[in-house]
Design an enzyme around this catalytic site. Structure first.
Site, PDB file in Angstrom:
ATOM      1  N   CYS A 153       0.858  -1.187   0.000  1.00  0.00           N
ATOM      2  CA  CYS A 153       0.000   0.000   0.000  1.00  0.00           C
ATOM      3  C   CYS A 153       0.892   1.235   0.000  1.00  0.00           C
ATOM      4  O   CYS A 153       1.671   1.425   0.942  1.00  0.00           O
ATOM      5  CB  CYS A 153      -0.899  -0.009   1.235  1.00  0.00           C
ATOM      6  SG  CYS A 153      -1.960   1.435   1.328  1.00  0.00           S
ATOM      7  N   HIS A 244      -2.683  -4.119 -10.773  1.00  0.00           N
ATOM      8  CA  HIS A 244      -3.363  -2.913 -11.264  1.00  0.00           C
ATOM      9  C   HIS A 244      -3.698  -3.072 -12.742  1.00  0.00           C
ATOM     10  O   HIS A 244      -2.866  -3.536 -13.525  1.00  0.00           O
ATOM     11  CB  HIS A 244      -2.474  -1.677 -11.080  1.00  0.00           C
ATOM     12  CG  HIS A 244      -2.230  -1.339  -9.644  1.00  0.00           C
ATOM     13  ND1 HIS A 244      -3.061  -0.530  -8.904  1.00  0.00           N
ATOM     14  CD2 HIS A 244      -1.260  -1.755  -8.795  1.00  0.00           C
ATOM     15  CE1 HIS A 244      -2.601  -0.448  -7.678  1.00  0.00           C
ATOM     16  NE2 HIS A 244      -1.525  -1.183  -7.570  1.00  0.00           N
ATOM     17  N   GLU A 299     -10.471   0.482  -5.850  1.00  0.00           N
ATOM     18  CA  GLU A 299      -9.472  -0.394  -5.249  1.00  0.00           C
ATOM     19  C   GLU A 299     -10.027  -1.787  -4.952  1.00  0.00           C
ATOM     20  O   GLU A 299     -11.165  -1.929  -4.493  1.00  0.00           O
ATOM     21  CB  GLU A 299      -8.958   0.213  -3.935  1.00  0.00           C
ATOM     22  CG  GLU A 299      -7.956   1.324  -4.128  1.00  0.00           C
ATOM     23  CD  GLU A 299      -7.167   1.587  -2.862  1.00  0.00           C
ATOM     24  OE1 GLU A 299      -6.872   0.628  -2.129  1.00  0.00           O
ATOM     25  OE2 GLU A 299      -6.852   2.770  -2.614  1.00  0.00           O
ATOM     26  N   CYS A 308      -4.679   6.339  -4.269  1.00  0.00           N
ATOM     27  CA  CYS A 308      -4.063   5.010  -4.265  1.00  0.00           C
ATOM     28  C   CYS A 308      -2.611   5.194  -4.703  1.00  0.00           C
ATOM     29  O   CYS A 308      -2.363   5.551  -5.869  1.00  0.00           O
ATOM     30  CB  CYS A 308      -4.809   4.085  -5.216  1.00  0.00           C
ATOM     31  SG  CYS A 308      -4.115   2.422  -5.303  1.00  0.00           S
ATOM     32  N   GLY A 311      -1.388   2.620  -7.066  1.00  0.00           N
ATOM     33  CA  GLY A 311      -2.129   2.877  -8.310  1.00  0.00           C
ATOM     34  C   GLY A 311      -1.524   4.017  -9.108  1.00  0.00           C
ATOM     35  O   GLY A 311      -1.383   3.932 -10.332  1.00  0.00           O
TER      36      GLY A 311
END
Ligand SMILES: N[C@H](CCC[C@H](N)C(=O)O)C(=O)O
Length: 365
Positions: A153, A244, A299, A308, A311
């Site tokens: 994360c 992703h 997400e 994100c 991301g």
């Protein structure tokens, strides 16, 4: 599990005195917003504080102690979880000091309840600061708000860096090595308080993202076509440790205007698409220039979030692979911008952005 959260807002002794006492209660409140020291409030009553729209509890102010703001996290009451709430551009996390064990203090089931924004503390996930492993300073584990455990994360690791500095009561420029499901991650707190993170190398091999979308000759998925709910989308797939799927638009369509998308409708259809065996995070991207992108994200395991970090890194990599962006770019997210660089010399992706404390609290698990 009954959650009785005690929440402390930016309160000072002045505004505590200004409110009438409403009903007795007995739990301790933390006032972390004293500038240089930690004031522990002991309570026997609840004060309604109209300024913040929720209750704080305070009755007397114990003598000030020169402890770190997070000293209360060291208190051990069985069945009580002490936490600190942080966010990175509105992507918010319950941070737990788990440095005494490699076993998370909260189960995935409890994480779902704690992340609930009506019946719990509220958050996109819960993050555990754990002892280092494989020679790193720390280990980070995270549960999404649906209880699933992702590998990494980006916003969360910036919050972890600030949380660790808070725990150590250390200030100024400092960096840590963090073991994660994505391998070694190195966040560095900058002089301006932002955090620059070496996010490691992007993973492009389709089977490692993972995705079942037919790969190109070099095993990557760049500008491929997938059908989602009867519509053909052009996608590029990148892993930053977590999967992703990035799209700049539908097949044959104009450039996306991301604010027009109904994420709640289209997001889950990408997330749970059969071509993503581990589900996927999905980023919808609008190109303003070769150094300025705008994205919205659905997400995996958390839904639409305000930001994100992994991301944004994946979006920058996809934009560069598709020839839409330079290697240095700013990615605008609903919660604010992140600065991303995919460095040619080491093939690492670097992300820079903020991480802020919101409140401290304790809950009965
Ligand atoms: N929901 C993500 C993990 C959190 C990623 C995001 N919040 C970030 O800042 O990178 C997943 O299941 O892969």
């Amino acid at each position: 599990m009954a959650i009785a959260a005690t929440v402390s807002a930016p309160i000072t002794s002045s505004n505590l005195r200004s409110h009438s006492i409403t009903r007795p209660s007995s739990f301790s409140l933390i006032n972390p917003f004293k500038s240089s020291s930690f004031t522990k409030l002991t309570t026997t009553s609840l004060i309604r504080n109209p300024k913040f729209g929720f209750s704080v509890s305070a009755m007397s102010v114990a003598a000030q102690e020169n402890l770190s703001q997070t000293a209360f996290l060291d208190r051990r009451e069985s069945g009580v979880l002490h936490f600190v709430k942080y966010h990175g551009l509105g992507n918010d996390f319950i941070m737990v000091n788990n440095l005494d064990s490699m076993e998370p203090k909260v189960t995935p089931e409890q994480a779902v309840k704690l992340c609930d924004r009506n019946f719990g503390i509220g958050g996109d996930g819960i993050i555990f600061a754990m002892p280092g492993s494989n020679g790193t300073d720390y280990t980070m584990r995270i549960f999404n708000s649906d209880g699933s455990e992702p590998e990494m994360c980006g916003n969360g690791v910036r919050c972890l860096a600030k949380f660790i500095a808070d725990l150590n009561n250390s200030h100024g420029r400092q960096s840590f090595t963090v073991h994660t499901g994505a391998g070694l991650i190195v966040p560095e707190i900058q002089d301006d308080g932002k955090v620059k993170v070496d996010m490691g190398e992007p993973v492009l091999k389709a089977s490692d993202v993972p995705t079942k979308i037919p790969a190109n000759k070099d095993q990557s998925v760049v500008k491929a076509k997938i059908e989602v709910d009867g519509v053909n989308w052009n996608v590029t797939c990148v892993s930053m440790g977590n999967p992703h799927c990035i799209t700049f638009g539908r097949e044959g369509g104009e450039n996306l205007v991301v604010d027009e998308l109904n994420l709640a409708d289209i997001g889950p259809k990408f997330e749970r698409h059969a071509l993503f065996p581990a589900r996927t995070n999905t980023e919808f991207v609008q190109v303003f220039s070769r150094s300025h992108l705008k994205m919205r994200v659905w997400e995996r395991g958390a839904g639409a979030t305000l930001a994100c970090g992994t991301g944004a890194c994946a979006v920058a990599v996809a934009a560069i692979l598709e020839g839409r962006s330079e290697r240095n770019c700013t990615v605008d997210l609903p919660g604010g911008p992140l600065v991303i660089e995919w460095r040619e010399d080491d093939n690492h992706v670097y992300m820079t952005g903020p991480a802020e404390v919101v409140f401290y609290g304790s809950v009965h698990l």
